[in-house]
Write an enzyme that holds these catalytic residues in place. Sequence first.
Site, PDB file in Angstrom:
ATOM      1  N   ARG A   1      -0.254  10.124  -3.142  1.00 20.26           N
ATOM      2  CA  ARG A   1       0.214   9.668  -1.813  1.00 20.26           C
ATOM      3  C   ARG A   1       1.716   9.845  -1.666  1.00 20.26           C
ATOM      4  NH1 ARG A   1      -1.238   3.763  -1.046  1.00 20.26           N
ATOM      5  NH2 ARG A   1      -0.751   3.820  -3.245  1.00 20.26           N
TER       6      ARG A   1
ATOM      7  N   ASN B   1      -5.007   5.705   0.344  1.00 18.75           N
ATOM      8  CA  ASN B   1      -6.144   5.759  -0.569  1.00 18.75           C
ATOM      9  C   ASN B   1      -7.360   5.152   0.116  1.00 18.75           C
ATOM     10  OD1 ASN B   1      -4.802   6.892  -2.763  1.00 18.75           O
ATOM     11  ND2 ASN B   1      -4.343   4.938  -3.700  1.00 18.75           N
TER      12      ASN B   1
END
Length: 91
Positions: A19, A37
């Site tokens: 990320r 996520n």
Amino acid sequence: MNKAMKLLIQGKVQGVGYRRWFAKQALELALKGYVQNLQTGEVEAMVVGDEQVIQELLKRSLVGPSRAEVSRIIQTQVQPDPNLNDFKILC
């Protein structure tokens, strides 16, 4: 003209800094949107920007950071959200 793509990134993409890496790439390319996520072990991203720039991000995303192993990216074109004015990492 801005396009918006929702991406579902599959593979070993959680617990490897994906990320943060993705957000850095998106900011470098001046894209707007978010990355987060999912409970399924996948990463979801929404990116808004020029189509060619999004394609560049997709190429980079298939490689990802060194510890990631991307197996597939599912792309879905969506309507641009006018409320997205930066790029964020969501929990």
